[in-house]
Design a protein around this motif. Structure first.
Motif, short mmCIF file in Angstrom:
data_model
loop_
_atom_site.label_atom_id
_atom_site.label_comp_id
_atom_site.label_asym_id
_atom_site.label_seq_id
_atom_site.Cartn_x
_atom_site.Cartn_y
_atom_site.Cartn_z
N UNK A 93 0.84 -1.18 0.00
CA UNK A 93 0.00 0.00 0.00
C UNK A 93 0.88 1.24 0.00
N UNK A 94 0.62 2.15 -0.93
CA UNK A 94 1.35 3.41 -1.00
C UNK A 94 0.34 4.54 -1.04
N UNK A 95 0.64 5.61 -0.36
CA UNK A 95 -0.21 6.78 -0.34
C UNK A 95 0.43 7.86 -1.21
N UNK A 96 -0.35 8.42 -2.12
CA UNK A 96 0.13 9.53 -2.94
C UNK A 96 -0.24 10.82 -2.21
N UNK A 97 0.75 11.67 -2.00
CA UNK A 97 0.52 12.92 -1.28
C UNK A 97 0.30 14.08 -2.24
N UNK A 98 -0.15 15.18 -1.70
CA UNK A 98 -0.34 16.41 -2.45
C UNK A 98 0.97 16.84 -3.09
N UNK A 99 2.04 16.72 -2.32
CA UNK A 99 3.38 17.09 -2.81
C UNK A 99 3.79 16.21 -4.00
N UNK A 100 3.49 14.92 -3.94
CA UNK A 100 3.82 14.02 -5.05
C UNK A 100 2.98 14.35 -6.30
N UNK A 101 1.72 14.72 -6.10
CA UNK A 101 0.90 15.15 -7.23
C UNK A 101 1.49 16.40 -7.88
#
Length: 112
Positions: free
Chosen positions: A3-11
């Motif tokens: 499971x990986x979470x995409x953050x606002x910073x990564x977007x």
């Protein structure tokens, strides 16, 4: 399952790399889009993103729940929740990605 979470910073970083805006502009653009989605939901509007899915706000009524540890009944107050329904395009894309990841070596893929 990994499971990986995409953050606002990564977007914002992805927008920076793929669109060519500055990092600051990319972060502002991501913030503006997310803020507009949130504001529309606050106004009880449906947010439909073509080929992605639909966000909606739904009212849930008060009900009796159960504490899973103790089994004790407890009231769950009424509340509003955000729901998401994935589009068929997104569902198909996830299905194909899953089949590719779980495919055994030498096994034929979809459409072969």
């Amino acid at each position: 399952m990994n499971v990986k979470t995409i953050t606002r910073q990564e977007l914002a970083e992805t927008v920076f790399r793929k669109v060519g805006l500055s990092r600051t502009e990319s972060a502002e653009l991501v913030a503006l889009v997310l803020d507009e989605i949130s504001s529309a939901l606050d106004r009880d509007e449906t947010v439909k993103l073509s080929s992605f899915g639909t966000f909606n706000v739904r009212d849930k009524h008060e009900r009796i729940g159960r504490n899973p540890k103790t089994g004790e009944e407890a009231p769950i107050s009424r509340r509003r929740v955000v729901t998401f329904k994935a589009s068929n395009v997104l569902k198909d894309r996830i299905f194909v990605a899953h089949k590719t990841r779980t495919q055994k070596p030498g096994e034929k893929g979809l459409g072969e």
